[in-house]
Design an enzyme around this catalytic site. Structure first.
Site, mmCIF file in Angstrom:
data_model
loop_
_atom_site.group_PDB
_atom_site.id
_atom_site.type_symbol
_atom_site.label_atom_id
_atom_site.label_comp_id
_atom_site.label_asym_id
_atom_site.label_seq_id
_atom_site.Cartn_x
_atom_site.Cartn_y
_atom_site.Cartn_z
ATOM 1 C CB ALA A 163 -0.182 2.721 3.669
ATOM 2 N N GLY A 164 2.744 3.994 5.337
ATOM 3 C CA GLY A 164 3.696 3.642 6.395
ATOM 4 C C GLY A 164 4.295 2.265 6.243
ATOM 5 C CG ASP A 209 10.868 3.597 5.643
ATOM 6 O OD1 ASP A 209 10.844 3.377 6.859
ATOM 7 O OD2 ASP A 209 9.905 4.069 5.005
ATOM 8 C CB ALA A 241 12.379 2.331 1.196
ATOM 9 N N GLY A 255 6.607 1.521 3.762
ATOM 10 C CA GLY A 255 7.913 1.576 3.086
ATOM 11 C C GLY A 255 7.855 1.318 1.597
ATOM 12 C CB SER A 256 5.226 1.501 -1.045
ATOM 13 O OG SER A 256 5.008 2.868 -1.214
ATOM 14 N N PRO A 278 0.843 -1.207 0.000
ATOM 15 C CG PRO A 278 -0.590 -1.492 1.817
ATOM 16 C CD PRO A 278 0.613 -2.077 1.155
HETATM 17 O O1 PMV Z 1 7.703 5.832 5.535
HETATM 18 P P1 PMV Z 1 6.896 5.718 6.794
HETATM 19 O O2 PMV Z 1 5.590 6.412 6.731
HETATM 20 O O3 PMV Z 1 6.876 4.348 7.338
HETATM 21 O O4 PMV Z 1 7.663 6.575 7.921
HETATM 22 C C1 PMV Z 1 8.994 6.331 8.233
HETATM 23 C C2 PMV Z 1 9.249 6.573 9.653
HETATM 24 C C3 PMV Z 1 9.483 8.000 10.114
HETATM 25 O O5 PMV Z 1 10.153 7.868 11.345
HETATM 26 C C4 PMV Z 1 8.150 8.722 10.329
HETATM 27 C C5 PMV Z 1 10.310 8.823 9.149
HETATM 28 C C6 PMV Z 1 11.761 8.390 9.056
HETATM 29 O O6 PMV Z 1 12.447 8.881 8.144
HETATM 30 O O7 PMV Z 1 12.244 7.619 9.889
#
Ligand code: PMV
Length: 319
Positions: free
Chosen positions: A104-105, A152, A110, A107-108, A101
Site C-alpha cells: 500500500a506504499g 524506504d 522495509a 513501507g511495510s 497496510p
Molecule cells: O514501497 P513503496 O510502494 O512506498 O514505493 C517506494 C517508492 C518508489 O520510488 C516507487 C520505489 C523506490 O524504490 O524508491
C-alpha cells in the site's frame, strides 16, 4: 534471558516517488501510528542453532531451516547472522507482527525487515548501528524489486523525515512549522515491484520524455525542502498537486487514487497526491488544521477504506 523487542514505523513519500529510483531527490516521513514489531525470546530447551519463526499475519509458524532462504523474513534473519559472523546462534523464537497496510506504499516490507534486524542483533548481544541496519534492510528490499532507491529502508531506520538522494549520505529535514497530512487508503493492493518495472519499461521506450518528468519531480522535491525548512509548509500545496499530475504522466496513478485526490482537492485540501508505488495503496492530502475533519470525511465518501490524520514534525508523523 529477557525477550528483546524492536519496532519500526510505516512511512509515506511526500514528494518524489519513482523519480528517486533514477537519482532525483525525494522526501519521505515516518508514520508512527502504524508499526512493525519483532520479539525474540530465548528457547532454553532448544538445540543450538534452532530458530522458530512466527508471523501470524501471513500464517507463518515454522522452523527457519524449513523456510525459503530468499523470502523476506528468513533473509532478514540470515543477513544478521552473516553480518555478525554467527554460524550457530543460541536457540530462539522470533515473532513478527505489523499493522502497516501491505502493498500500500507505506513501507511495510522495509519496516518488518528493520524490526527483525534490530531484535535479532539485539538478542545476539550486538545491536547494530543505524547505518548497518538500513544497509541490511536494503538487501531485503532488493528482493521486493530489483532496483529499490533505498528511501524506504532509510526513513524507516532513522524514523525521521528525510531528504533522500540515492547513493548519497542521508539528510534529516528540520521542520520549524509542523504540518497536517491526511493519509487516505484506497484499499487496493498494488505491487511496487510491478509498477517500478512498468516505469522502467516506459523509460526505456522513451527516455527523453521520462527523464524530463523525473527532472521536474526532482525540482519539486528541492522546492518542497526549501518551503519545509523555511517554515512555510502551506506553500507545499501546489507543488504536491503538480507532483500528482507528473505521476499520472508516468502512468502510475489509477481511477481510485485520482478520485481520492480530487475529493481532497475539492474539499479544502491545499494539495493532494498518490504516495508510494501507486496504482493502489495510499494517497496523501496536505490540510490546514481546521479542514482535517472535512477532508477526511470527503475521502471516506469518495471510497477510502480508512484515513489517518497526522502532524509532520521533526520527530516524524504523530497523532
Ligand atoms: O514501497 P513503496 O510502494 O512506498 O514505493 C517506494 C517508492 C518508489 O520510488 C516507487 C520505489 C523506490 O524504490 O524508491
Amino acid at each position: 534471558m529477557p525477550a528483546i523487542s524492536a519496532s519500526a514505523p510505516g512511512k509515506i513519500i511526500l514528494v518524489g516517488e519513482h523519480a528517486v529510483v533514477y537519482g532525483q531527490p525525494a522526501i519521505a516521513v515516518p508514520v508512527t501510528q502504524v508499526q512493525a514489531k519483532a520479539i525474540v525470546t530465548a528457547n532454553i530447551s532448544g538445540d543450538s542453532g534452532s530458530v522458530w519463526v512466527q508471523a501470524p499475519d501471513i500464517g507463518m509458524d515454522s522452523s527457519l531451516s524449513d523456510l525459503p532462504k530468499n523470502s523476506a523474513i528468513p533473509k532478514s534473519i540470515n543477513l544478521v547472522f552473516d553480518e555478525l559472523g554467527i554460524a550457530q546462534p543460541p536457540a530462539f523464537k522470533l515473532r513478527v507482527t505489523a499493522d502497516i497496510p501491505k502493498a500500500a506504499g507505506m513501507g511495510s516490507g522495509a519496516s518488518i525487515s528493520v524490526a527483525i534486524i534490530r531484535a535479532v542483533s539485539g538478542f545476539l548481544g550486538s545491536a547494530l548501528a543505524d547505518e548497518t541496519v538500513s544497509a541490511l534492510a536494503y538487501e531485503v528490499e532488493k528482493m521486493h524489486h530489483g532496483t529499490p532507491s533505498g528511501i524506504d529502508n532509510t526513513v524507516v531506520t532513522y524514523q525521521k523525515p528525510v531528504y533522500f538522494v540515492r547513493g548519497q549520505p542521508i539528510e534529516l529535514l528540520s521542520i520549524p512549522n509542523p504540518f497536517n497530512l491526511i493519509i487516505g487508503n484506497t484499499g487496493i493492493s498494488s505491487s511496487t515491484a510491478v509498477v517500478v518495472g512498468d516505469v522502467r519499461k516506459a523509460w526505456e521506450a522513451d527516455k527523453e520524455t521520462y527523464e524530463a518528468i523525473f527532472a521536474a519531480v526532482g525540482s519539486l522535491a528541492a522546492g518542497a525542502r526549501r518551503l519545509i525548512e523555511t517554515g512555510e509548509p502551506e506553500g507545499l500545496g501546489p507543488l504536491i498537486n503538480q507532483n500528482h499530475a507528473l505521476l499520472i504522466d508516468m502512468g502510475v496513478s489509477s481511477p481510485e487514487l485520482d478520485k481520492l485526490v480530487n475529493a481532497a482537492q475539492n474539499s479544502g485540501a491545499l494539495g493532494a497526491k498518490l504516495s508510494g508505488g501507486g496504482r493502489g495503496g495510499n494517497m496523501i492530502a496536505l490540510v490546514q488544521k481546521e479542514n482535517v475533519v472535512n477532508v477526511a470525511e470527503a475521502l471516506m465518501a469518495a471510497g477510502a477504506i480508512n484515513t489517518i490524520s497526522t502532524l509532520v514534525g521533526n520527530e516524524g508523523v504523530s497523532r
